[in-house]
Design an enzyme around this catalytic site. Sequence first.
Site, short mmCIF file in Angstrom:
data_model
loop_
_atom_site.label_atom_id
_atom_site.label_comp_id
_atom_site.label_asym_id
_atom_site.label_seq_id
_atom_site.Cartn_x
_atom_site.Cartn_y
_atom_site.Cartn_z
N GLN A 198 0.84 -1.21 0.00
CA GLN A 198 0.00 0.00 0.00
C GLN A 198 0.87 1.25 0.00
O GLN A 198 2.04 1.20 0.37
CB GLN A 198 -0.86 0.01 1.28
CG GLN A 198 -1.91 -1.08 1.32
CD GLN A 198 -3.16 -0.72 0.56
OE1 GLN A 198 -3.21 0.27 -0.14
NE2 GLN A 198 -4.19 -1.55 0.69
N CYS A 199 0.24 2.35 -0.36
CA CYS A 199 0.88 3.66 -0.30
C CYS A 199 1.51 3.85 1.07
O CYS A 199 0.85 3.56 2.06
CB CYS A 199 -0.17 4.74 -0.55
SG CYS A 199 0.41 6.41 -0.28
#
Lengths: 74, 160
Positions: free
Chosen positions: A12-13
């Site tokens: 994920q970011c």
Amino acid sequence: MADLTLDARNLQCPMPVVKAKKAIDTLQPGQVLEVLATDPGSKADFAAWSRSTGNELILATQEGTVYRYNVRKR
Amino acid sequence: MSDPNKVTIIACSGDLDKAYPILILASTAAASGKEVTIFFSFWGLFIIKKNDGKIIGKDWMTKMLSWMHRGGSERLKLSQYRMGGMGTWMMNQVFRKNKVAKLSELLEMCQDLGVRMIPCQMTMDAFGMTMDDLVAGVEQPVGAATALEYASQAGINWFI
């Protein structure tokens, strides 16, 4: 054609971009980093990151849920 | 003159939901080639507090602070919907399930990417914290005038 492939799938970011930075640091100018990601936000983020760093986004495709980016190091 | 390649973040909160944006934005900015400095003040100091050990403290009041909250990136709590600890636990579970990086990983990543971390002298003194309480790589504490000087040179300034 890529000189190095980074598997950032399921991350994920901000990890795909952060790991891409670390990976591209190991390349020489002109070499190409390939990144595989599943984060839909990475589509906008890799374009923005390439503009910020001056690296060239030469390919951005999607196959199913996997995004593929090729970035040529400045 | 403000430089668009310099980023200054004032980290004032020790809430889990503030620590994430602080470390995500800092690591992303550093990965984008920017020079990033984070000033940690008040509860923000808890983000860079070591996970092991308590705050050493210098008197009974500062030792009590440590008893109420030991600090450390792995112990931060949500700012709301805590539900007696359930809320924070559930949020961490959801993050693990979604493969969101841990705060400790993001902190390490920031350090790897050369993010400068500078604690605030005044709040460190008030909380009875010393450099021994903080993670390795943190710079010597400074005051507001130094933070202001950095901020005036940065094109991007965030207060979180």
